[in-house]
Design a protein around this motif. Structure first.
Motif, PDB file in Angstrom:
ATOM      1  N   ILE A 123      37.438  27.827  93.717  1.00 49.99           N
ATOM      2  CA  ILE A 123      36.872  27.373  92.395  1.00 49.99           C
ATOM      3  C   ILE A 123      37.729  26.632  91.650  1.00 49.99           C
ATOM      4  N   LEU A 124      38.860  27.116  91.549  1.00 50.27           N
ATOM      5  CA  LEU A 124      39.950  26.453  90.548  1.00 50.27           C
ATOM      6  C   LEU A 124      40.294  25.152  91.426  1.00 50.27           C
ATOM      7  N   TYR A 125      40.297  24.966  92.632  1.00 51.52           N
ATOM      8  CA  TYR A 125      40.389  23.704  93.443  1.00 51.52           C
ATOM      9  C   TYR A 125      39.463  22.622  92.853  1.00 51.52           C
ATOM     10  N   ALA A 126      38.127  23.158  93.064  1.00 51.74           N
ATOM     11  CA  ALA A 126      37.113  22.296  92.608  1.00 51.74           C
ATOM     12  C   ALA A 126      37.243  21.745  90.956  1.00 51.74           C
ATOM     13  N   ILE A 127      37.362  22.798  90.338  1.00 48.75           N
ATOM     14  CA  ILE A 127      37.773  22.592  88.970  1.00 48.75           C
ATOM     15  C   ILE A 127      38.745  21.425  88.715  1.00 48.75           C
TER      16      ILE A 127
END
Length: 296
Positions: A123-127
């Motif tokens: 999720i952090l990578y996508a953000i």
């Protein structure tokens, strides 16, 4: 050098310079004191310290500068939202648990259900890269999971749970989802839209994840005994003492008085009560009366 020692040294430097700007000599003496406590090797040269300053900025986004007028190093422009004391606390706990594993059962941890933390990195990578994500979400109120597409904005911790907050592309609104109820997470090849939303401010007055009631002033009172606990572990960061006697203490908070706040009040049983606003006091009174019906 072991990564654990490397990270621990960084956190000690951050914590020291945040609380007390120091010369390199003063910082070096402090590191040696911590070395005696932890058993790690924190004996560093000026050159290593300069490298640490660069690494701390790269990894944590914390800038350390030398103040020539004071002759000391100090932390500059440290963002309030980044709670590095929590990181330091977590690392100390992890180190203690690691030590305990070699010394027998000296620490007993509370067993908790799956929190969905395995999704954090994705999720952090996508953000960071503005990618849309897709996943299945199992609501507590539905028998079957639903398939969601979301533009993730942030991850929020609330009431010992982790939540994903983002823009729901189907409903065209901000939604939140418990990470523990997410499965089959996929990072898509589709980019998100430009969003001018500061959700850190959106949740600034929240108790937990709910914000449906307007943020407002809330006054609570507690026994003098319970007040000591509330002072050491505030219900919300806005909490402050407005009046105190030998028997009672009054606190003021500025929060969203949602169901999550009411449940927080109930946690303290009869040791605290809501004074203002009146409508919230009446709502709590009604819930107490309804609760009593179950015990007749």
């Amino acid at each position: 050098m072991a990564k654990r020692e490397y990270i621990q040294r960084h956190l000690i430097i951050i914590k020291r310079l945040k609380n007390r700007p120091s010369s390199f000599e003063e910082l070096h003496r402090y590191l040696l004191e911590q070395q005696d406590i932890t058993g790690e090797n924190f004996n560093i040269s000026q050159r290593t310290f300069q490298r640490d300053i660069k690494d701390i900025y790269t990894i944590y986004g914390i800038e350390i500068k030398f103040n020539k007028s004071k002759g000391k190093y100090e932390v500059f422009d440290m963002e309030e939202e980044k709670d590095y004391d929590r990181i330091f606390e977590s690392f100390e706990t992890l180190s203690a648990i690691n030590l305990s594993n070699h010394m027998g059962k000296k620490i007993v941890l509370e067993r908790k259900a799956d929190k969905g933390t395995e999704h954090l990195h994705g999720i952090l990578y996508a953000i960071e890269n503005n990618w849309l994500i897709a996943f299945q979400h199992q609501s507590y109120w539905k028998d079957e999971p639903t398939y969601r597409t979301l533009q993730p904005i942030l991850i929020k911790e609330a009431q010992h749970r982790w939540y994903l907050v983002g823009w729901d592309t189907e409903k065209n609104e901000i939604r939140n989802f418990g990470l523990d109820r997410i499965s089959n997470l996929e990072i898509t090849n589709n980019k998100g839209i430009s969003l001018d939303i500061d959700l850190t401010q959106y949740y600034h007055h929240a108790i937990g994840i709910e914000t449906y009631e307007p943020a407002q002033k809330v006054i609570i009172s507690s026994s003098a005994y319970q007040a000591q606990y509330l002072k050491s572990l505030p219900i919300h960061s806005s909490q402050k003492v407005v009046k105190e006697t030998k028997k009672e203490c009054w606190f003021e908070l500025f929060v969203h008085p949602t169901n999550e706040f009411i449940m927080e009040v109930f946690k303290y049983n009869n040791t605290i009560q809501v004074i203002e606003p009146v409508w919230l006091r009446d709502e709590i009174k009604k819930r107490v009366q309804d609760m009593m019906k179950h015990y007749k």
